[in-house]
Scaffold this motif. Structure first.
Motif, PDB file in Angstrom:
ATOM      1  N   THR B  78      24.739  28.658  29.423  1.00  0.00           N
ATOM      2  CA  THR B  78      23.905  29.802  29.050  1.00  0.00           C
ATOM      3  C   THR B  78      22.756  30.019  30.029  1.00  0.00           C
ATOM      4  O   THR B  78      22.402  31.144  30.338  1.00  0.00           O
ATOM      5  N   HIS B  79      22.163  28.916  30.500  1.00  0.00           N
ATOM      6  CA  HIS B  79      21.015  29.055  31.397  1.00  0.00           C
ATOM      7  C   HIS B  79      21.375  28.730  32.842  1.00  0.00           C
ATOM      8  O   HIS B  79      20.507  28.471  33.664  1.00  0.00           O
ATOM      9  N   GLU B  80      22.669  28.743  33.124  1.00  0.00           N
ATOM     10  CA  GLU B  80      23.122  28.381  34.470  1.00  0.00           C
ATOM     11  C   GLU B  80      23.183  29.630  35.351  1.00  0.00           C
ATOM     12  O   GLU B  80      23.494  30.717  34.878  1.00  0.00           O
ATOM     13  N   SER B  81      22.879  29.447  36.644  1.00  0.00           N
ATOM     14  CA  SER B  81      22.935  30.596  37.546  1.00  0.00           C
ATOM     15  C   SER B  81      24.401  30.979  37.788  1.00  0.00           C
ATOM     16  O   SER B  81      25.289  30.130  37.719  1.00  0.00           O
ATOM     17  N   PRO B  82      24.677  32.247  38.064  1.00  0.00           N
ATOM     18  CA  PRO B  82      26.055  32.705  38.264  1.00  0.00           C
ATOM     19  C   PRO B  82      26.787  31.885  39.321  1.00  0.00           C
ATOM     20  O   PRO B  82      27.982  31.618  39.173  1.00  0.00           O
ATOM     21  N   ARG B  83      26.060  31.493  40.361  1.00  0.00           N
ATOM     22  CA  ARG B  83      26.763  30.799  41.443  1.00  0.00           C
ATOM     23  C   ARG B  83      27.240  29.416  41.036  1.00  0.00           C
ATOM     24  O   ARG B  83      28.030  28.791  41.727  1.00  0.00           O
ATOM     25  N   ARG B  84      26.711  28.905  39.929  1.00  0.00           N
ATOM     26  CA  ARG B  84      27.142  27.576  39.497  1.00  0.00           C
ATOM     27  C   ARG B  84      28.134  27.623  38.347  1.00  0.00           C
ATOM     28  O   ARG B  84      28.434  26.620  37.736  1.00  0.00           O
ATOM     29  N   ARG B  85      28.603  28.833  37.992  1.00  0.00           N
ATOM     30  CA  ARG B  85      29.527  28.911  36.860  1.00  0.00           C
ATOM     31  C   ARG B  85      30.982  28.822  37.304  1.00  0.00           C
ATOM     32  O   ARG B  85      31.880  28.784  36.486  1.00  0.00           O
ATOM     33  N   GLY B  86      31.226  28.846  38.622  1.00  0.00           N
ATOM     34  CA  GLY B  86      32.585  28.711  39.134  1.00  0.00           C
ATOM     35  C   GLY B  86      33.501  29.851  38.749  1.00  0.00           C
ATOM     36  O   GLY B  86      34.657  29.641  38.401  1.00  0.00           O
ATOM     37  N   LEU B  87      32.974  31.070  38.771  1.00  0.00           N
ATOM     38  CA  LEU B  87      33.765  32.228  38.380  1.00  0.00           C
ATOM     39  C   LEU B  87      34.040  33.113  39.590  1.00  0.00           C
ATOM     40  O   LEU B  87      33.305  33.092  40.568  1.00  0.00           O
ATOM     41  N   SER B 163      37.642  29.008  38.182  1.00  0.00           N
ATOM     42  CA  SER B 163      38.390  28.600  36.983  1.00  0.00           C
ATOM     43  C   SER B 163      38.671  29.829  36.113  1.00  0.00           C
ATOM     44  O   SER B 163      39.515  29.801  35.256  1.00  0.00           O
ATOM     45  N   LEU B 164      37.924  30.923  36.361  1.00  0.00           N
ATOM     46  CA  LEU B 164      38.104  32.133  35.573  1.00  0.00           C
ATOM     47  C   LEU B 164      37.880  33.329  36.484  1.00  0.00           C
ATOM     48  O   LEU B 164      36.895  33.372  37.216  1.00  0.00           O
ATOM     49  N   LEU B 165      38.801  34.268  36.455  1.00  0.00           N
ATOM     50  CA  LEU B 165      38.646  35.461  37.283  1.00  0.00           C
ATOM     51  C   LEU B 165      38.314  36.644  36.388  1.00  0.00           C
ATOM     52  O   LEU B 165      38.988  36.900  35.396  1.00  0.00           O
ATOM     53  N   THR B 196      42.883  31.785  34.478  1.00  0.00           N
ATOM     54  CA  THR B 196      42.485  32.594  33.338  1.00  0.00           C
ATOM     55  C   THR B 196      41.913  33.912  33.867  1.00  0.00           C
ATOM     56  O   THR B 196      41.071  33.894  34.756  1.00  0.00           O
ATOM     57  N   PHE B 197      42.389  35.035  33.318  1.00  0.00           N
ATOM     58  CA  PHE B 197      41.894  36.345  33.753  1.00  0.00           C
ATOM     59  C   PHE B 197      41.150  37.013  32.605  1.00  0.00           C
ATOM     60  O   PHE B 197      41.668  37.076  31.492  1.00  0.00           O
ATOM     61  N   LEU B 198      39.952  37.504  32.903  1.00  0.00           N
ATOM     62  CA  LEU B 198      39.237  38.331  31.934  1.00  0.00           C
ATOM     63  C   LEU B 198      39.115  39.719  32.547  1.00  0.00           C
ATOM     64  O   LEU B 198      38.538  39.890  33.614  1.00  0.00           O
ATOM     65  N   PHE B 199      39.704  40.700  31.848  1.00  0.00           N
ATOM     66  CA  PHE B 199      39.892  42.013  32.438  1.00  0.00           C
ATOM     67  C   PHE B 199      39.148  43.036  31.587  1.00  0.00           C
ATOM     68  O   PHE B 199      39.161  42.962  30.364  1.00  0.00           O
ATOM     69  N   VAL B 200      38.476  43.988  32.239  1.00  0.00           N
ATOM     70  CA  VAL B 200      37.777  45.043  31.496  1.00  0.00           C
ATOM     71  C   VAL B 200      38.386  46.383  31.851  1.00  0.00           C
ATOM     72  O   VAL B 200      38.588  46.688  33.029  1.00  0.00           O
ATOM     73  N   THR B 201      38.723  47.172  30.845  1.00  0.00           N
ATOM     74  CA  THR B 201      39.256  48.504  31.127  1.00  0.00           C
ATOM     75  C   THR B 201      39.023  49.433  29.940  1.00  0.00           C
ATOM     76  O   THR B 201      38.763  48.979  28.825  1.00  0.00           O
ATOM     77  N   HIS B 202      39.069  50.729  30.202  1.00  0.00           N
ATOM     78  CA  HIS B 202      39.038  51.680  29.094  1.00  0.00           C
ATOM     79  C   HIS B 202      40.414  52.317  28.920  1.00  0.00           C
ATOM     80  O   HIS B 202      40.600  53.212  28.117  1.00  0.00           O
ATOM     81  N   ASP B 203      41.368  51.838  29.731  1.00  0.00           N
ATOM     82  CA  ASP B 203      42.703  52.435  29.734  1.00  0.00           C
ATOM     83  C   ASP B 203      43.615  51.600  28.840  1.00  0.00           C
ATOM     84  O   ASP B 203      43.987  50.474  29.179  1.00  0.00           O
ATOM     85  N   GLN B 204      43.980  52.141  27.659  1.00  0.00           N
ATOM     86  CA  GLN B 204      44.731  51.343  26.686  1.00  0.00           C
ATOM     87  C   GLN B 204      46.135  51.000  27.168  1.00  0.00           C
ATOM     88  O   GLN B 204      46.638  49.911  26.904  1.00  0.00           O
ATOM     89  N   GLU B 205      46.743  51.906  27.941  1.00  0.00           N
ATOM     90  CA  GLU B 205      48.084  51.600  28.447  1.00  0.00           C
ATOM     91  C   GLU B 205      48.057  50.400  29.372  1.00  0.00           C
ATOM     92  O   GLU B 205      48.918  49.516  29.316  1.00  0.00           O
TER      93      GLU B 205
END
Lengths: 296, 364, 262
Positions: B78-87, B163-165, B196-205
């Motif tokens: 939670t308090h870790e900088s983005p560069r240390r989250r391995g994403l 570890s997560l894209l 592991t992929f986390l994907f964001v979209t507004h396109d339901q198809e």
């Protein structure tokens, strides 16, 4: 750049502001130390009495009262404002045809014209004023030609007075006016001019009814700029007008470096600075309100 | 070894609890809980402003959450900088570094990590192979097409073996054909890397096609989190039903001994509709997908009598807009063209087959 | 736009002549073999150029002016990058406007006033007629020009570029070095040329805070003009006119080179 610790709270508003201030601190310190502090010290001097060249303790408004209450200074202010206004008007008068010319030119031609307009800006004011000394002096170009053609027998007093200053300053500040006018002419829709032409307006009518009103913002911005630059100018007034002319900046110079009357020099400086700052604020306000109008 | 592998819990990649985030008076996230399993392709789906991008950015550490915790691989970050989250992250606008070559872009993460030159070169070559662009290494990003740039951005994000894209609407700026192509590519790369992929979209198809699971979001909340199949066939509420695919909601009352006959309200001369499961409600709204509606010639006995309002040719399918006698609307999607006359105004009969979801009546 | 009419073109031509005639007269005079001004010019000689070079009154001030311009611009560039990034981070907060006004204050204050103020400010610490004092004054004069040009580049920075760098594991310093700084190069180049010109042409303040030891080229010209006033000044001025033209062309070239990427 901030140092990194692994458990810091990140990207909070406070941290952003802190890092920002850290980044801006050197620049802020430099401007504060080299502009604000010296000006404050100068303002302090304007509130003191001076005896035998030494500032005395205790504040007084006497310096300002003497300046603002004196008939001589009223005349000085009047002449200064009139001369600066004259320079501004001449710049507008000379600048308008050039700006129209540039706006009408094709892209290649226009780059060359921009070069002509900006090149003098990059040449030292001392050098440019020196050129005018060669032009306007008693044995300068103009008087040589006038005497050779027997138009006059005696050289005309073209420099060493307000006339010389106004001529020289007009040339020195002209590029600012041209650039300012060109900017607003560039935004001018040429179809408006054409449609005015189709509607039967003469060129002069088109200019008065269409071109002129639309370039008012550029004209005002340029005028305020030239006017305030001229109020603060010293090189051209000193070189072409001479130290005896009645012009505020020259008087400040003489007070400070010839008469060593620091309180009077600093008090007149404070008045001049106030005038220039007001003009600057006015210009910013005007440009902003114009931009707001243009975007809505 | 004590127990068989099937009983060991599936390790969680991300475990988010009670995430809150406000921008001024706008609450972007409201107490969100989200678990992302190892190796899955999870999509956050919703309209713009629903909080999906904010949720991703909070997990990435690019925004600070006001409340709640984020754990990655069982570690509280939670308090870790983005560069240390391995994403890794891929942005919609590519965000490639314009002054670096494609190879330098892909190798950037390894370079700042202090990896050796040969190691970087090998990895860059491997990544260029993965995205099927082995020949562009020395070009500048600006010299590539949009689709190629996005593939390079993907390679850059994958090069450090995160570890997560995370992918923030990565295909949003591309045209339809290229989208389809890159969707297939993304699926292939997901399978090939096992990441592991986390994907964001507004396109339901897009979401239905790509994902193992979909989280449908609205107003900073997750409305439903389930497999694409369930999201589509068994939407939890009107919002999900309406957002994912075409849908018509028919107000019905229950009848029949096994509670599997729905009587359509306000539809004169309508025959009851048979539904797949007994309805839990007496009065409810039936979720009808266009492909669950079949059209038959009007005989006055079966189905819902209606008039054809519009016939829309969709290529391989035909969408028919219908209007009942009392003005109710219904949509039917047919494969190919029907063997009877379909023209505007034609009287027709609509049969609803295989509808299974009953939603409660709206309050008030 | 339609063709401009003949009167407008004639007026424009007169203005161009008005702007360039004094400069042409200087160049003409510098090649004269008389020590006083004549028209039409008589004789042709390069002796004033030789004298300017050998006399030594201008050589050291010229070197000093170049060094001053270079160092002051470099320092102002560092300040401007910090200041610009600071303003970008503060965005729309009210502090940002106050800070920005402070940054631009050296532009507003007339140089005569700033010069008098600095003269009295520099006197007690003994900074009058020193290179340090001169440098401090020039840094603060150059800074707003540098700041405004760099700020344009900073506004064009894509924040996602920094986020991408950070997510790829780069520290703030690495992100600055590899991502931010290269993006600022066009602004720094344009601001560098502009800043150098501003410093190189600065007369009033340099004149007021120096005496004999540390005078700059414009001050040397001014002093020579009042002490001797022969065509040596015209020769030096002609070199400066040529230098000014060359710099204008360089700036135009830079601007054109920046256009396609912007």
């Amino acid at each position: 750049m901030s140092s990194i610790s692994s458990s810091r709270p990140m990207r909070t508003r406070g941290r952003v502001a802190f890092t920002a201030l850290l980044l801006g601190a050197p620049a802020l310190a430099a401007t504060a130390a080299l502009v604000a502090a010296p000006l404050a010290q100068m303002f302090d001097a304007s509130l003191r009495h001076q005896d035998f060249g030494i500032l005395q303790p205790g504040f007084t408004l006497e310096n300002y009262r003497a300046l603002l209450g004196s008939v001589q200074y009223a005349e000085l202010f009047y002449k200064t404002i009139a001369a600066a206004a004259l320079v501004t008007m001449l710049c507008a008068l000379f600048g308008f045809p050039v700006a129209l010319h540039i706006a009408a030119a094709g892209p290649r031609h226009r780059a060359f014209l921009y070069f002509l307009v900006t090149a003098p800006l990059l040449i030292n004011t001392v050098v440019r004023s020196y050129g005018w000394l060669l032009m306007l002096g008693n044995r300068g170009l103009i008087n040589t030609v006038l005497i050779a053609t027997s138009i006059t027998s005696e050289p005309l007093p073209l420099s060493g007075n307000l006339l010389g200053m106004v001529i020289g300053a007009t040339q020195v500040f002209l590029p600012f006016m041209i650039l300012s006018l060109t900017t607003s002419l560039d935004g001018l829709d040429s179809r408006l001019i054409e449609s005015a032409g189709i509607l039967g307006a003469s060129r002069i009518r088109t200019f008065l009814d269409v071109t002129l009103p639309l370039t008012v913002p550029g004209l005002i911005a340029g005028s305020v700029l030239v006017f305030s630059l001229m109020l603060g100018a010293i090189v051209t007034p000193l070189m072409l007008g001479g130290s005896a002319i009645r012009y505020l900046s020259v008087t400040i110079y003489t007070d400070a470096f010839v008469l060593f009357d620091l309180p009077r020099a600093t008090a007149s400086s404070a008045i001049l600075l106030l005038a220039v700052t007001c003009l600057y604020a006015l210009q910013r306000h005007f440009i902003r309100s114009y931009q707001d109008k243009a975007t809505t | 070894m004590p127990g068989p592998p099937s009983t060991s819990p599936v390790p969680l990649k991300v475990r988010a609890r009670g995430l809150d985030k406000s921008f001024g008076s706008h609450r972007a996230l409201r107490a969100i809980d989200l678990d992302i399993h190892n190796g899955e392709f999870l999509t956050l789906l919703g309209p713009s402003g629903c909080g999906k991008t904010t949720l991703m950015r909070v997990i990435a550490g690019l925004e600070t959450n006001d409340g709640g915790t984020v754990m990655i691989d069982g570690r509280d970050v939670t308090h870790e900088s983005p560069r240390r989250r391995g994403l890794g992250m891929v942005f919609q606008s590519y965000s490639l570094f314009p002054h670096m070559s494609v190879a330098e872009n892909i190798g950037y993460g390894l370079k700042v990590a202090g990896k050796s030159k040969t190691e970087i070169e090998d990895r860059v070559r491997e990544m260029l192979e993965l995205i099927s662009l082995p020949h562009v290494a020395d070009r500048r990003p600006k010299a590539l097409s949009g689709g190629q740039q996005q593939r390079v951005a993907l390679a850059r994000a994958l090069a450090t073996r995160p570890s997560l894209l995370m992918l923030d609407e990565p295909l949003g700026a591309l045209d339809l054909k290229l989208r389809r192509q890159l969707q297939a590519e993304l699926k292939r790369i997901h399978r090939a890397t096992g990441m592991t992929f986390l994907f964001v979209t507004h396109d339901q198809e897009e979401a239905l096609f790509l994902s193992d699971r979909i989280a449908v979001m609205r107003d900073g909340r997750i409305e439903q989190l389930d497999t694409p199949e369930n999201i589509y066939r068994r939407p939890a509420n009107d919002y999900v039903a309406d957002f994912v695919g075409d849908v018509t909601l028919l107000s019905c009352g229950i009848s029949g001994r096994n509670r599997r006959l729905a009587v359509v309200h306000d539809w004169p001369n309508a025959a009851p509709v048979t539904i797949a499961h007994p309805s839990p409600f007496d009065r409810f709204r039936l979720v009808v997908r266009p492909e669950q509606v079949a059209l038959v010639p009007p005989d006055g006995r079966n189905g819902l009598p209606a008039n054809v309002q519009e016939v829309i040719n969709e290529g391989s399918t035909t969408l028919v807009l219908l209007k009942g006698p009392a003005g109710n609307q219904l949509k039917a999607r047919l494969i190919g063209r029907p063997n009877f006359a379909l023209h505007r105004g034609a009287a027709i009969c609509a049969e609803v087959r295989g509808a299974e979801v009953c939603l409660p009546m709206e309050a008030g | 736009m339609t063709q401009t009419s003949l009167p407008v073109r004639i007026a424009a031509a007169c203005t161009y002549i008005f702007m360039f005639l004094p400069l042409m007269v200087i160049i003409l005079f510098s090649f004269s073999d008389r020590s006083y001004f004549t028209f039409p010019p008589q004789g042709f000689s390069l002796k004033w150029y030789v004298q300017a070079w050998e006399g030594g009154q201008f050589f050291v001030p010229a070197i000093r002016s170049v060094a001053l311009g270079t160092i002051a611009t470099a320092i102002a560039a560092v300040l401007a990058i910090g200041g610009g990034l600071s303003i970008r981070r503060l965005k729309e907060r009210p502090v940002a406007r106050a800070i920005e006004l402070t940054f631009l204050s050296p532009l507003i204050v007339p140089h005569l006033i700033l010069g008098i103020a600095l003269l009295h400010f520099f006197n007690p610490p003994g900074l009058i007629d020193t290179f340090t004092g001169l440098l401090l004054a020039h840094v603060v004069i150059v800074f707003p020009f540098m700041y405004r040009t760099v700020l344009v580049s900073i506004h064009d920075l894509n924040p996602q570029m920094e986020e991408a760098s950070e997510l790829l594991g780069a520290s703030s310093v690495q992100t600055f070095r590899h991502v931010i700084l290269p993006s600022l190069v066009p602004g720094l180049a344009a601001g560098g040329v502009l800043g150098f010109i501003v410093s190189f042409d600065q007369f009033t303040i340099s004149m007021l805070i120096t005496q004999r030891e540390q005078i700059t080229l414009p001050v040397a010209i001014y002093k020579y003009l009042y002490d001797v006033n022969d065509p040596v000044v015209a020769a030096v001025s002609s070199v400066l006119v040529a230098f000014g033209f060359a710099l204008t062309l360089a700036v135009q070239g830079l601007r054109r080179a920046n256009l396609p990427t912007a």
